[in-house]
Design a protein around this motif. Structure first.
Motif, short mmCIF file in Angstrom:
data_model
loop_
_atom_site.label_atom_id
_atom_site.label_comp_id
_atom_site.label_asym_id
_atom_site.label_seq_id
_atom_site.Cartn_x
_atom_site.Cartn_y
_atom_site.Cartn_z
N ARG A 200 0.83 -1.21 0.00
CA ARG A 200 0.00 0.00 0.00
C ARG A 200 0.87 1.26 0.00
O ARG A 200 0.59 2.22 -0.71
N LEU B 276 0.93 4.14 -2.91
CA LEU B 276 0.72 5.57 -2.63
C LEU B 276 1.85 6.42 -3.20
O LEU B 276 1.61 7.48 -3.80
N GLU C 194 1.89 9.14 -6.72
CA GLU C 194 2.34 10.53 -6.72
C GLU C 194 3.44 10.78 -7.76
O GLU C 194 4.04 11.85 -7.78
#
Length: 72
Positions: A11, A15, A19
């Motif tokens: 996870r 993330l 970005e």
């Protein structure tokens, strides 16, 4: 290694990549906490990532005319 730790690691990578970062290295260390009297393990995640940025004055030719070290 606990499946929850691996799921958290995935996870975190998702993330960071969302970005625009490129994950280049990842280390997950699981251990029993020396500071707590609990039997629950803890984990440390070290992530190395890179992200190239375009400079605003870059005209695409890769030359920096203002560099005092450039031989002309």
């Amino acid at each position: 290694m606990d499946e929850d730790m691996l799921a958290d690691q995935r996870r975190l990578v998702e993330l960071i990549e969302a970005e625009g970062w490129d994950v280049t290295d990842l280390e997950l260390s699981a251990y029993d906490s020396p500071w707590a009297d609990e039997d629950d393990p803890e984990a440390t995640v070290t992530i190395t990532a890179r992200k190239p940025y375009e400079s605003e004055d870059d005209d695409g030719d890769g030359e920096d005319d203002e560099s005092p070290f450039r031989v002309k």
